[in-house]
Design a protein around this motif. Structure first.
Motif, short mmCIF file in Angstrom:
data_model
loop_
_atom_site.label_atom_id
_atom_site.label_comp_id
_atom_site.label_asym_id
_atom_site.label_seq_id
_atom_site.Cartn_x
_atom_site.Cartn_y
_atom_site.Cartn_z
N LEU A 16 64.52 28.81 50.00
CA LEU A 16 64.13 27.54 49.41
C LEU A 16 64.97 27.21 48.18
O LEU A 16 65.42 26.08 47.99
N SER A 17 65.24 28.25 47.37
CA SER A 17 66.01 28.01 46.14
C SER A 17 67.46 27.62 46.47
O SER A 17 68.06 26.78 45.79
N ASP A 18 68.02 28.21 47.55
CA ASP A 18 69.38 27.85 47.96
C ASP A 18 69.42 26.40 48.43
O ASP A 18 70.34 25.65 48.11
N MET A 19 68.41 26.03 49.20
CA MET A 19 68.35 24.67 49.71
C MET A 19 68.29 23.68 48.55
O MET A 19 69.00 22.67 48.52
N PRO B 88 56.52 12.40 36.58
CA PRO B 88 56.47 13.04 37.91
C PRO B 88 57.21 14.38 37.93
O PRO B 88 56.75 15.35 38.55
N CYS B 89 58.34 14.45 37.23
CA CYS B 89 59.11 15.69 37.17
C CYS B 89 58.35 16.75 36.38
O CYS B 89 58.21 17.90 36.81
N LYS B 90 57.80 16.37 35.23
CA LYS B 90 57.08 17.34 34.40
C LYS B 90 55.87 17.90 35.12
O LYS B 90 55.62 19.10 35.11
N GLU B 91 55.13 17.01 35.78
CA GLU B 91 53.94 17.47 36.51
C GLU B 91 54.32 18.40 37.67
O GLU B 91 53.61 19.35 37.96
N SER B 92 55.45 18.12 38.31
CA SER B 92 55.92 18.99 39.39
C SER B 92 56.24 20.37 38.85
O SER B 92 55.93 21.39 39.48
N LEU B 93 56.89 20.39 37.69
CA LEU B 93 57.27 21.67 37.10
C LEU B 93 56.05 22.51 36.75
O LEU B 93 56.07 23.73 36.86
N MET B 94 54.97 21.82 36.35
CA MET B 94 53.72 22.55 36.04
C MET B 94 53.21 23.28 37.28
O MET B 94 52.59 24.32 37.19
N MET B 95 53.45 22.67 38.44
CA MET B 95 52.92 23.25 39.68
C MET B 95 53.77 24.39 40.21
O MET B 95 53.29 25.25 40.93
N CYS B 96 55.07 24.38 39.88
CA CYS B 96 55.95 25.33 40.57
C CYS B 96 55.76 26.76 40.06
O CYS B 96 56.28 27.69 40.65
N GLN B 97 54.98 26.93 38.98
CA GLN B 97 54.64 28.29 38.55
C GLN B 97 53.75 28.98 39.59
O GLN B 97 53.83 30.16 39.81
N ARG B 98 52.89 28.17 40.23
CA ARG B 98 51.84 28.76 41.05
C ARG B 98 52.10 28.66 42.55
O ARG B 98 51.34 29.16 43.33
N MET B 99 53.14 27.94 42.93
CA MET B 99 53.33 27.70 44.36
C MET B 99 54.77 27.95 44.76
O MET B 99 55.65 27.99 43.91
N ASN B 100 55.00 28.05 46.08
CA ASN B 100 56.36 28.21 46.60
C ASN B 100 57.01 26.84 46.67
O ASN B 100 57.05 26.23 47.72
N LEU B 101 57.45 26.37 45.50
CA LEU B 101 58.12 25.07 45.53
C LEU B 101 59.24 24.98 44.52
O LEU B 101 59.28 25.69 43.52
N GLU B 102 60.20 24.11 44.84
CA GLU B 102 61.34 23.85 43.97
C GLU B 102 61.30 22.39 43.57
O GLU B 102 60.81 21.54 44.33
#
Lengths: 161, 140
Positions: free
Chosen positions: B109-112, B72-86
């Motif tokens: 978002l990054s501070d949060m 789940p963590c790895k797949e999330s990291l794949m997505m954060c290149q393309r979207m506004n997510l942390e």
């Protein structure tokens, strides 16, 4: 100054620490309960859960100066274990325009009136008396939940019989 | 409002949200996704995309995954290149409760995300040792 009076079998616990304290912005929590007050271990464990900026008092019911708490300027949450303690505190000078029922757990002879509140007949009568004296009684486990007021609680109690 | 996605192996994500709601009430803009044993990674990827889309109100999304290095963590990291997510790993209940309340404050978002990581860590305590200290210096 009394910000809220809450009846909660669990006194200080997750809902209080995580939901009510930030919501109410109180500077003082008073637990008026003989059993909790009688044990240094319970007192320490309960106080530990509350951030140090908030004053915590855990005292036997009869030792709490409810009138003084009501008069000073410190925003205060009063926690009582059961409905039976409420009239005593009220008579001892607790200023109470609202009474929140948080967790009143199931037991013999109790009927469910909300997801977390089960009332015995005598308790319902005590609440009605308080209501007649101008106290707004509500059942609400956490601030974000919709509150259920006494007329609805009474109706649910009758239907649950 | 910043959206939250809890991603885990098994049912941890669903149960974590359900436990949090028992404590503070209904959580707005929260989605969960999980990977079951034997399920293809593509399924999880689709579920994650769907979950992020469901809670993205335009202020970004924080994904809290159960385990650093897990799927789940790895797949999330794949997505954060393309979207506004942390992405946070090692989600715990205090972190989730804090994430819910922090969303009412204006911050990047990054501070949060950084604040939540340290809050989650700070709230892992040896409670019995704290109790022993507290008994030596009573507050009540």
């Amino acid at each position: 100054m009394i910000t809220l009076v809450r009846v909660d079998n669990r006194l200080i616990h997750g809902q209080v620490v995580e939901a009510w304290l930030p919501h109410l912005k109180v500077s003082r929590v008073v637990v008026a309960d003989d059993e909790a007050a009688s044990s240094p271990l319970i007192r320490a464990a309960m106080a530990l859960a509350v951030q140090s900026a908030i004053e915590v008092q855990i005292l036997p019911l009869a030792q709490v100066d409810f009138a003084a708490l009501s008069k000073d300027g410190v925003r205060t949450l009063v926690l009582l274990r059961d409905v039976a303690s409420v009239p005593f505190a009220f008579q001892a000078g607790l200023a109470m325009d609202q009474l929140n029922l948080g967790n009143v757990h199931f037991g013999t002879g109790r009927r469910q009136v909300s997801p977390s509140v089960f009332l015995a007949e005598g308790e319902l009568q005590a609440l009605q008396q308080l209501s007649a004296q101008g106290v707004r009684v509500e059942a609400r486990a956490v601030p974000a939940e919709k509150s259920v007021d006494l007329p609805d609680l009474t109706e649910r109690w009758s239907k649950a019989g | 409002m910043v959206g939250l996605v809890i991603a885990s192996h098994g049912r941890l994500a669903d149960e974590l949200v359900s436990t949090a709601e028992q404590i503070v009430g209904k959580l707005p803009a929260v989605a969960t996704c999980n990977i079951e044993p034997g399920a293809p990674v593509e399924d999880l990827r689709a579920k994650m995309k769907q979950a992020v889309k469901a809670v993205d109100e335009g202020d970004g999304v924080i994904i809290m995954a159960d385990l650093f290095g897990g799927t789940p963590c790895k797949e999330s990291l794949m997505m954060c290149q393309r979207m506004n997510l942390e992405v946070l790993a090692g989600v715990n209940l205090p972190m989730l409760l804090k994430a819910n309340s922090l969303r009412s404050e204006q911050m990047a978002l990054s501070d949060m995300a950084n604040q939540l990581a340290s809050y989650g860590q700070r709230n892992i305590t040896c409670a019995s040792a704290l109790l022993r200290e507290a008994q030596q210096q009573p507050r009540t």
